[in-house]
Design a protein around this motif. Structure first.
Motif, PDB file in Angstrom:
ATOM      1  N   SER A 134       9.763  -8.381   8.148  1.00 18.67           N
ATOM      2  CA  SER A 134       8.580  -8.107   8.945  1.00 18.67           C
ATOM      3  C   SER A 134       7.211  -8.358   8.514  1.00 18.67           C
ATOM      4  O   SER A 134       6.989  -8.295   7.377  1.00 18.67           O
ATOM      5  CB  SER A 134       8.733  -6.452   9.260  1.00 18.67           C
ATOM      6  N   ILE A 135       6.361  -8.346   9.183  1.00 24.42           N
ATOM      7  CA  ILE A 135       4.951  -8.432   9.147  1.00 24.42           C
ATOM      8  C   ILE A 135       3.933  -7.452   9.608  1.00 24.42           C
ATOM      9  O   ILE A 135       4.361  -7.096  10.691  1.00 24.42           O
ATOM     10  CB  ILE A 135       4.378  -9.852   9.553  1.00 24.42           C
ATOM     11  N   ARG A 136       3.148  -6.974   8.907  1.00 21.48           N
ATOM     12  CA  ARG A 136       2.092  -5.940   9.318  1.00 21.48           C
ATOM     13  C   ARG A 136       0.716  -6.403   8.855  1.00 21.48           C
ATOM     14  O   ARG A 136       0.434  -6.830   7.702  1.00 21.48           O
ATOM     15  CB  ARG A 136       2.237  -4.581   8.966  1.00 21.48           C
ATOM     16  N   ILE A 137      -0.194  -6.212   9.923  1.00 19.53           N
ATOM     17  CA  ILE A 137      -1.612  -6.507   9.877  1.00 19.53           C
ATOM     18  C   ILE A 137      -2.192  -5.325   9.946  1.00 19.53           C
ATOM     19  O   ILE A 137      -2.199  -4.763  10.989  1.00 19.53           O
ATOM     20  CB  ILE A 137      -2.312  -7.300  10.663  1.00 19.53           C
ATOM     21  N   TYR A 138      -2.945  -4.682   8.800  1.00 17.71           N
ATOM     22  CA  TYR A 138      -3.524  -3.219   9.008  1.00 17.71           C
ATOM     23  C   TYR A 138      -4.846  -3.206   8.099  1.00 17.71           C
ATOM     24  O   TYR A 138      -5.286  -3.989   7.160  1.00 17.71           O
ATOM     25  CB  TYR A 138      -2.534  -2.117   8.217  1.00 17.71           C
ATOM     26  N   GLU A 139      -5.426  -2.172   8.423  1.00 21.96           N
ATOM     27  CA  GLU A 139      -6.833  -1.786   7.743  1.00 21.96           C
ATOM     28  C   GLU A 139      -6.401  -1.007   6.424  1.00 21.96           C
ATOM     29  O   GLU A 139      -5.490   0.107   6.618  1.00 21.96           O
ATOM     30  CB  GLU A 139      -7.790  -0.950   8.687  1.00 21.96           C
ATOM     31  N   GLY A 140      -6.880  -1.405   5.267  1.00 21.64           N
ATOM     32  CA  GLY A 140      -6.519  -0.511   4.205  1.00 21.64           C
ATOM     33  C   GLY A 140      -6.458  -1.269   3.009  1.00 21.64           C
ATOM     34  O   GLY A 140      -7.503  -2.529   2.540  1.00 21.64           O
ATOM     35  N   THR A 141      -5.733  -0.913   1.900  1.00 18.48           N
ATOM     36  CA  THR A 141      -5.646  -1.700   0.653  1.00 18.48           C
ATOM     37  C   THR A 141      -4.140  -1.894   0.345  1.00 18.48           C
ATOM     38  O   THR A 141      -3.344  -1.553   1.199  1.00 18.48           O
ATOM     39  CB  THR A 141      -6.103  -0.804  -0.335  1.00 18.48           C
ATOM     40  N   PRO A 142      -3.654  -2.836  -0.572  1.00 16.01           N
ATOM     41  CA  PRO A 142      -2.141  -3.080  -0.731  1.00 16.01           C
ATOM     42  C   PRO A 142      -1.462  -1.641  -1.199  1.00 16.01           C
ATOM     43  O   PRO A 142      -0.173  -1.757  -0.630  1.00 16.01           O
ATOM     44  CB  PRO A 142      -2.168  -3.762  -1.949  1.00 16.01           C
ATOM     45  N   SER A 143      -2.100  -0.661  -1.309  1.00 18.76           N
ATOM     46  CA  SER A 143      -1.585   0.501  -1.842  1.00 18.76           C
ATOM     47  C   SER A 143      -1.534   1.670  -0.596  1.00 18.76           C
ATOM     48  O   SER A 143      -1.020   2.862  -0.929  1.00 18.76           O
ATOM     49  CB  SER A 143      -1.859   1.084  -3.180  1.00 18.76           C
ATOM     50  N   VAL A 145      -2.329   2.349   3.692  1.00 19.31           N
ATOM     51  CA  VAL A 145      -2.400   1.846   5.067  1.00 19.31           C
ATOM     52  C   VAL A 145      -3.290   2.909   5.869  1.00 19.31           C
ATOM     53  O   VAL A 145      -2.854   3.992   5.767  1.00 19.31           O
ATOM     54  CB  VAL A 145      -0.806   1.606   5.848  1.00 19.31           C
ATOM     55  N   ASN A 146      -4.352   2.540   6.520  1.00 17.99           N
ATOM     56  CA  ASN A 146      -5.141   3.393   7.249  1.00 17.99           C
ATOM     57  C   ASN A 146      -4.618   3.228   8.734  1.00 17.99           C
ATOM     58  O   ASN A 146      -4.569   4.091   9.396  1.00 17.99           O
ATOM     59  CB  ASN A 146      -6.420   2.976   7.040  1.00 17.99           C
ATOM     60  N   GLU A 147      -4.887   1.872   9.497  1.00 21.56           N
ATOM     61  CA  GLU A 147      -4.449   1.930  10.632  1.00 21.56           C
ATOM     62  C   GLU A 147      -3.762   0.437  10.614  1.00 21.56           C
ATOM     63  O   GLU A 147      -4.244  -0.830  10.112  1.00 21.56           O
ATOM     64  CB  GLU A 147      -5.558   1.660  11.242  1.00 21.56           C
TER      65      GLU A 147
END
Length: 204
Positions: A134-143, A145-147
């Protein structure tokens, strides 16, 4: 509130409070292939080496740089790759990303107009044979997940069977603002350079 994109959907990278998105991550999580032995009794695991990569292009669609397992940082330090995972999860899905690529748009070279993400199976494992990916593209950092903007399940997506490469999505700059095109398309390519060429020809 996560925006779960459909394939081919485009979104503005503006948060609900009107602020512009600065940091995004592309995380990839996958598992090793389980091999059944004689009579289906004994099992062994076959390592799977998937490679997430990021290609930068100018407004004229000229390739500027590729960030991948052999080049973990862009020249301007705006893009970083967590490093090459050669096996995938050997003991079942731990829910964590095996590889993460981060982008800081505020540090990106102003001449860069497209930031494209691709995935390749280094040893040629067919996406359809991998137990989970699975792949996820998100706002945040590697540790953190914001959105989440987009998620793809490539192991159980029928269209990915028989393929060893795909274009995940492209961030592109329009009128000075960054937007995202969720592509999620498998390609016929075998190698990273071929996939990058396909992006330049078909997806910018």
């Amino acid at each position: 509130m996560a925006i779960n994109l459909q394939k081919g959907q485009r979104i503005n990278l503006e948060k609900s409070n009107g602020a512009k998105l600065q940091n995004i991550c592309v995380g990839i999580n996958w598992g090793a292939i389980e091999k059944k032995g004689l009579f289906g009794l004994s099992k062994s695991k076959e390592a799977v080496d998937l490679d997430g990569s990021c290609a930068l292009f100018s407004e004229q669609k000229q390739l500027q740089e590729v960030v991948y397992f052999g080049n973990l940082r862009s020249k301007d330090n705006s893009i970083r790759h967590s490093g090459d995972d050669l096996t995938g999860d050997m003991n079942g899905n731990d829910g964590l990303d095996n590889e993460v690529i981060t982008v800081d748009f505020s540090r990106l070279d102003p001449t860069t107009n497209y930031v494209a993400f691709v995935l390749n199976s280094f040893r040629g494992h067919d996406f359809g044979t991998i137990p989970f990916a699975s792949i996820r593209i998100y706002e945040g950092t590697p540790s953190r997940v914001n959105e989440v903007f987009a998620t793809y399940d490539i192991a159980s997506g029928a269209g990915f069977a028989g393929h060893v490469s795909m274009v995940m999505g492209v961030f592109y700059k329009k009128n000075g603002e960054w937007k995202f095109n969720a592509i999620g398309e498998p390609t016929r390519d075998k190698k990273l350079q071929e996939t990058v060429n396909t992006v330049a020809q078909n997806y910018l």
